[in-house]
Design an enzyme around this catalytic site. Structure first.
Site, mmCIF file in Angstrom:
data_model
loop_
_atom_site.group_PDB
_atom_site.id
_atom_site.type_symbol
_atom_site.label_atom_id
_atom_site.label_comp_id
_atom_site.label_asym_id
_atom_site.label_seq_id
_atom_site.Cartn_x
_atom_site.Cartn_y
_atom_site.Cartn_z
ATOM 1 N NE ARG A 139 0.433 1.059 3.434
ATOM 2 C CZ ARG A 139 1.205 1.932 3.732
ATOM 3 N NH1 ARG A 139 2.336 1.606 3.745
ATOM 4 N NH2 ARG A 139 1.147 3.161 3.971
ATOM 5 N N GLY A 140 0.262 2.235 -0.178
ATOM 6 C CA GLY A 140 1.083 3.340 -0.268
ATOM 7 C C GLY A 140 1.289 3.901 -1.898
ATOM 8 N NE ARG A 190 -6.246 0.353 -1.901
ATOM 9 C CZ ARG A 190 -5.651 1.005 -0.856
ATOM 10 N NH1 ARG A 190 -4.492 0.705 -0.709
ATOM 11 N NH2 ARG A 190 -6.489 1.837 -0.132
ATOM 12 C CG ASP A 217 -3.031 7.586 -1.004
ATOM 13 O OD1 ASP A 217 -2.566 6.437 -1.511
ATOM 14 O OD2 ASP A 217 -2.580 8.023 -0.048
ATOM 15 C CE LYS A 261 -4.775 5.184 4.374
ATOM 16 N NZ LYS A 261 -5.729 4.310 3.739
#
Length: 390
Positions: A53-54, A90, A248, A259
């Site tokens: 993730r990231g 995603r 992101d 986030k």
């Protein structure tokens, strides 16, 4: 970065080729487990299930996913299928789309029988570029921390340390190496500056408490894990000198999608005159979006991430525990948008700029929109709009 003294990236090719290795981040901080990804489907699952993730790491992993897809089917149809499969994993992180488009563009003119090898090389280059970008972000962010140290008198033996608050995980686990928001912190610590990091737990997946704290602890950086709602109190009492987070997706006008909970930290920082910085590499900028609040799709994840927590029991077992009443619904928005007006500056690999269209255009002139001729109908309309705004 180092894991138990061994230089380690978050993703690396298998020695014999044909596969990549990743760190399964869902097992941290209690277990350090690596996992081998052998095909396109495994890569898509790793991204969707957040084993990786990231935004930067998602992009790098997707690049290798395309490469593995080319090993399975190097035809034009296979390339399209691989890209579409990965794009669906995603929706929010723009690096995913950027990396897939970079792979597709580089492979389009390559003969199918040469695509697997070319894709593998391109994916490796994307990973190496990410490392270089993030280290440059660290250097530029270090300058800001040094300025804070001078202002606070820390360099002359004044009261310290420099207290920096961060949200979620934007360290090396979120990239191929170094990290974005944490890269300046590592640089500052290694330079001997006395820093202390307030680590938001970052519900619901606790990526601050689980991942950022694990990173900082491994590197020896002083830190304290705090509940998500503590930051405002600390700022009110002068216990935060600076906030630095990752992103992101950042719009062409400087809005930042990060986030969930980042917006609330920015509001608290603005109200208490605490500098609020966002660290990002160029590929995280979405030049097609101007209004982050209206145009960026916000991922909604499984409610179980909110209703359960995962951790080690007193007996040493790793278990999920339900924390809400049976039948209580839960909403799980993964990201929020922080307006550019709340952001002190954007720290990029090219330098630090204002969170604005002009600021970003100054660092990335090749991406700036072409000026509209003053005599054109569009130019006259734009001028009228600007005059009306006055």
């Amino acid at each position: 970065m180092n894991v138990k003294g061994t230089p380690t990236r978050t993703i690396w090719p298998a020695r014999e080729g044909g596969a990549v290795w990743i760190i399964d981040q869902t097992r941290l901080p209690h277990e350090f487990v690596t996992q081998r990804l052998n095909d396109l489907g495994a890569v898509a699952h790793a991204i969707r299930a957040m084993l990786v993730r990231g935004a930067p790491l998602i992009g790098a992993t997707a690049a290798y996913g395309v490469a593995l897809g080319m090993a399975e089917d190097p035809s034009d149809e296979g390339l399209t299928r691989a890209c579409q499969t990965l794009l669906a994993t995603r929706p929010t992180a723009v690096n995913l789309r950027w990396a897939i488009e970079a792979m597709a563009e580089s492979l389009a003119a390559v003969p199918p029988d040469q695509r697997a090898q070319a894709a593998w090389a391109k994916a490796g280059a994307i990973c190496d570029e990410d490392v270089a970008l993030n280290e440059a972000i660290g250097d530029h962010g270090l300058g800001i921390i040094k300025d804070l140290a001078r202002t606070k008198g820390v360099e002359k033996g004044g009261e310290g340390p420099i207290n920096i608050l961060t949200h979620c995980n934007a360290g090396w686990l979120a990239t191929v190496d170094w990290g974005t928001a944490l890269a300046p912190l590592y640089k500052a610590h290694d330079a001997g500056l006395p820093i202390h990091v307030w680590v938001d737990e970052t519900r619901p997946r606790n990526q601050g408490a689980s991942l950022t704290a694990w990173e900082l602890n491994s590197h020896g950086v002083p830190h304290t894990v705090i509940a998500d709602n503590t930051g405002g109190h600390l700022m009110q009492h002068g216990l935060v000198d600076m906030v630095i987070v990752g992103t992101d997706r950042t719009t062409a006008t400087g809005d930042v999608c990060n986030k969930i909970g980042t917006y609330l930290k920015a509001l608290a920082a603005f109200d208490n005159a605490v500098p609020f910085y966002v660290a990002l590499p160029g590929p995280t900028i979405d030049w097609t979006v101007n209004d982050g609040l209206r145009e960026i799709p916000i991922e909604q994840r499984d409610a179980a991430e909110v209703t359960r927590v995962w951790g080690r029991t007193a007996a040493g077992a790793l278990e999920w525990v339900t924390i809400t009443p049976t039948g209580s619904p839960a909403a799980n928005y993964a990201f929020d948008v922080t307006p550019a007006r709340l952001i002190t500056g954007l720290i990029t690999e090219r330098g630090v700029c204002a969170a604005s269209a002009a600021g970003l255009a100054g660092l990335y002139p090749e991406r700036a929109p072409a000026p509209v001729p003053a005599g054109s109908a569009a130019g006259k309309g734009a001028a009228a709009t600007a005059d009306g705004a006055l």
